[in-house]
Design a protein around this motif. Sequence first.
Motif, PDB file in Angstrom:
ATOM      1  N   VAL A 161       0.828  -1.229   0.000  1.00  0.00           N
ATOM      2  CA  VAL A 161       0.000   0.000   0.000  1.00  0.00           C
ATOM      3  C   VAL A 161       0.852   1.264   0.000  1.00  0.00           C
ATOM      4  N   THR A 162       2.118   1.158   0.433  1.00  0.00           N
ATOM      5  CA  THR A 162       2.973   2.352   0.458  1.00  0.00           C
ATOM      6  C   THR A 162       3.632   2.637  -0.892  1.00  0.00           C
ATOM      7  N   LEU A 217     -10.307   3.029  -4.059  1.00  0.00           N
ATOM      8  CA  LEU A 217     -11.273   2.171  -3.352  1.00  0.00           C
ATOM      9  C   LEU A 217     -12.002   2.943  -2.252  1.00  0.00           C
ATOM     10  N   LEU A 218     -11.290   3.839  -1.582  1.00  0.00           N
ATOM     11  CA  LEU A 218     -11.948   4.653  -0.548  1.00  0.00           C
ATOM     12  C   LEU A 218     -13.050   5.494  -1.180  1.00  0.00           C
ATOM     13  N   LYS A 219     -12.756   6.036  -2.362  1.00  0.00           N
ATOM     14  CA  LYS A 219     -13.772   6.841  -3.070  1.00  0.00           C
ATOM     15  C   LYS A 219     -14.970   5.989  -3.462  1.00  0.00           C
ATOM     16  N   LYS A 220     -14.737   4.700  -3.681  1.00  0.00           N
ATOM     17  CA  LYS A 220     -15.840   3.793  -4.040  1.00  0.00           C
ATOM     18  C   LYS A 220     -16.613   3.323  -2.809  1.00  0.00           C
ATOM     19  N   GLY A 221     -16.188   3.769  -1.618  1.00  0.00           N
ATOM     20  CA  GLY A 221     -16.916   3.410  -0.399  1.00  0.00           C
ATOM     21  C   GLY A 221     -16.386   2.184   0.313  1.00  0.00           C
ATOM     22  N   TYR A 222     -15.262   1.655  -0.127  1.00  0.00           N
ATOM     23  CA  TYR A 222     -14.667   0.485   0.535  1.00  0.00           C
ATOM     24  C   TYR A 222     -14.079   0.862   1.893  1.00  0.00           C
ATOM     25  N   ILE A 223     -13.979  -0.137   2.769  1.00  0.00           N
ATOM     26  CA  ILE A 223     -13.087  -0.029   3.922  1.00  0.00           C
ATOM     27  C   ILE A 223     -11.773  -0.637   3.458  1.00  0.00           C
ATOM     28  N   VAL A 224     -10.694   0.109   3.619  1.00  0.00           N
ATOM     29  CA  VAL A 224      -9.416  -0.323   3.045  1.00  0.00           C
ATOM     30  C   VAL A 224      -8.400  -0.591   4.155  1.00  0.00           C
ATOM     31  N   HIS A 225      -7.823  -1.785   4.088  1.00  0.00           N
ATOM     32  CA  HIS A 225      -6.713  -2.136   4.979  1.00  0.00           C
ATOM     33  C   HIS A 225      -5.460  -2.276   4.128  1.00  0.00           C
ATOM     34  N   ARG A 236      -2.529 -13.929  10.132  1.00  0.00           N
ATOM     35  CA  ARG A 236      -3.172 -13.167  11.212  1.00  0.00           C
ATOM     36  C   ARG A 236      -3.906 -11.939  10.652  1.00  0.00           C
ATOM     37  N   ILE A 237      -3.232 -11.203   9.758  1.00  0.00           N
ATOM     38  CA  ILE A 237      -3.873  -9.989   9.212  1.00  0.00           C
ATOM     39  C   ILE A 237      -5.143 -10.362   8.446  1.00  0.00           C
ATOM     40  N   ILE A 238      -5.067 -11.394   7.612  1.00  0.00           N
ATOM     41  CA  ILE A 238      -6.243 -11.769   6.800  1.00  0.00           C
ATOM     42  C   ILE A 238      -7.371 -12.266   7.708  1.00  0.00           C
ATOM     43  N   ARG A 245     -11.903   4.724   7.841  1.00  0.00           N
ATOM     44  CA  ARG A 245     -12.127   3.697   6.805  1.00  0.00           C
ATOM     45  C   ARG A 245     -10.838   3.146   6.231  1.00  0.00           C
ATOM     46  N   PHE A 246      -9.712   3.668   6.717  1.00  0.00           N
ATOM     47  CA  PHE A 246      -8.418   3.253   6.162  1.00  0.00           C
ATOM     48  C   PHE A 246      -7.508   2.846   7.316  1.00  0.00           C
ATOM     49  N   PHE A 247      -7.035   1.592   7.278  1.00  0.00           N
ATOM     50  CA  PHE A 247      -6.252   1.056   8.388  1.00  0.00           C
ATOM     51  C   PHE A 247      -4.940   0.473   7.861  1.00  0.00           C
ATOM     52  N   LEU A 248      -3.887   0.627   8.643  1.00  0.00           N
ATOM     53  CA  LEU A 248      -2.595   0.045   8.255  1.00  0.00           C
ATOM     54  C   LEU A 248      -2.182  -1.033   9.247  1.00  0.00           C
ATOM     55  N   HIS A 249      -1.557  -2.086   8.700  1.00  0.00           N
ATOM     56  CA  HIS A 249      -1.063  -3.185   9.529  1.00  0.00           C
ATOM     57  C   HIS A 249       0.397  -3.407   9.175  1.00  0.00           C
ATOM     58  N   HIS A 250       1.218  -3.640  10.187  1.00  0.00           N
ATOM     59  CA  HIS A 250       2.594  -4.019   9.878  1.00  0.00           C
ATOM     60  C   HIS A 250       2.608  -5.439   9.337  1.00  0.00           C
TER      61      HIS A 250
END
Length: 361
Positions: free
Chosen positions: A10-11, A22-30, A73-75, A57-62
């Motif tokens: 994502v970076t 995707l955020l503009k389309k209304g998704y929750i994005v990880h 774990r993330i999935i 609506r936008f989350f980051l995971h290491h």
Amino acid sequence: MEKVALITGVTGQDGAFLAEFLLKKGYIVHGVKRRSSLFNTERIDHLYRDPHETDVRFFLHHGDLTDSTNLIRIIQEVQPDEIYNLAAQSHVQVSFEEPEYTANADALGTLRLLEALRILGLTDKTRIYQASTSELYGKVRETPQKETTPFYPRSPYAVAKLYGYWITVNYREAYGIYACNGILFNHESPIRGETFVTRKITRAVARIKLGLQDTLYLGNLNAKRDWGYAGDYVRAMWLILQQDRPDDYVIATGETHAVREFVELAFKAAGIDIKWEGNGIDETGRDAAGKVLVRIDPRYYRPTEVDLLLGDPAKAKAQLGWSPKVSFKELVAMMVREDCKRAERDILCKQHGYAVADSFE
Ligand code: NDP
Ligand code: GDR
């Protein structure tokens, strides 16, 4: 119900464009980002909100594609409807220096994600997009290149991506996963990594124009690429996951240009006419006053080169209704314009005593 997407990489350039789309389309994005000693989220900082705020609506995971348990774990936590696997050691030349790591991240990383879906029982729920590449075509066997053109990878990167391509097809056929390859030809933007040739050129052109740099050193000027705009290409990624049946698609403009043409056009966009003189490693690009602005450095030659990429996007046009909107000329002009703004900012920083990075390889 809102759809949930998980983006690896994502970076990166595409990750940033896709997250915004995707955020503009209304998704929750990880998004999955690697731990780094310095911030590496510059491209997505404008999308990020403090997780303590409401309606985030936008989350980051290491995470890292070389670490299976972490991906599982993330999935498991995210339970995504769609995964976009964009993470990769994506630099072709670097893959000759780091072939084993490239295989681990780019080939086995794809397998790890697909296996995670199986282990977690998500094969029916989660659709997955694999970032495949025109580098699979490598040595020219047919032009234009389409979905049926045979592959002939020419770098450790391309060989790793070949595995990623086929393991995606295999998991689709073996387990019925909605798993697709987008075979994307080169796509660029003002946030393209600085060491890919397009951005290296537009950044140097801006800095030469504004007096921050004297010379641009390049490798093979004759390589030809089908260059499109990243913003157009992430739309295709999304469309690929919205079809009734999973399939693989070439995404390209259907036009090809040499690196040399990119250089000429970029200088032209900055008001500088380039004339070429000499041959091979002695070739130079000069401005009207005869000043050398471009030189060849054989360090940038690759052990095996991909000479000509030209894609046929007919299937994507017919089945996805996709076609690119930004032309080659507009793309070059856009990149030069944005790099001129950055160069102006660098000048201001320097004038106020702040250090700025001068050169990139
Ligand atoms: P970038 O190099 O800009 O971004 C790559 C992303 O992958 C970055 O977020 C990077 O993190 C992350 N990454 C690298 N290694 C790992 C790892 N081991 N674990 C987790 N994340 C990792 O690439 P692009 O955005 O240009 O490309 C996206 C994808 O599409 C890549 O897979 C690329 O190979 C493929 N592709 C690209 C094309 C193009 O022209 N741009 C064309 C065809 C395919 P970090 O920021 O920390 O480095
Ligand atoms: P590529 O992109 O290898 O096509 O892979 P890159 O911009 O690195 O090279 C394109 C062509 O330009 C020639 N070249 C140079 N390249 C770089 N980087 N630096 C130079 O100084 C230079 N001089 C000439 C190269 O030899 C090459 O022929 C990109 C990546 O985004 C991959 O991840 C993706 O899969 C493919 O595009 C499609």
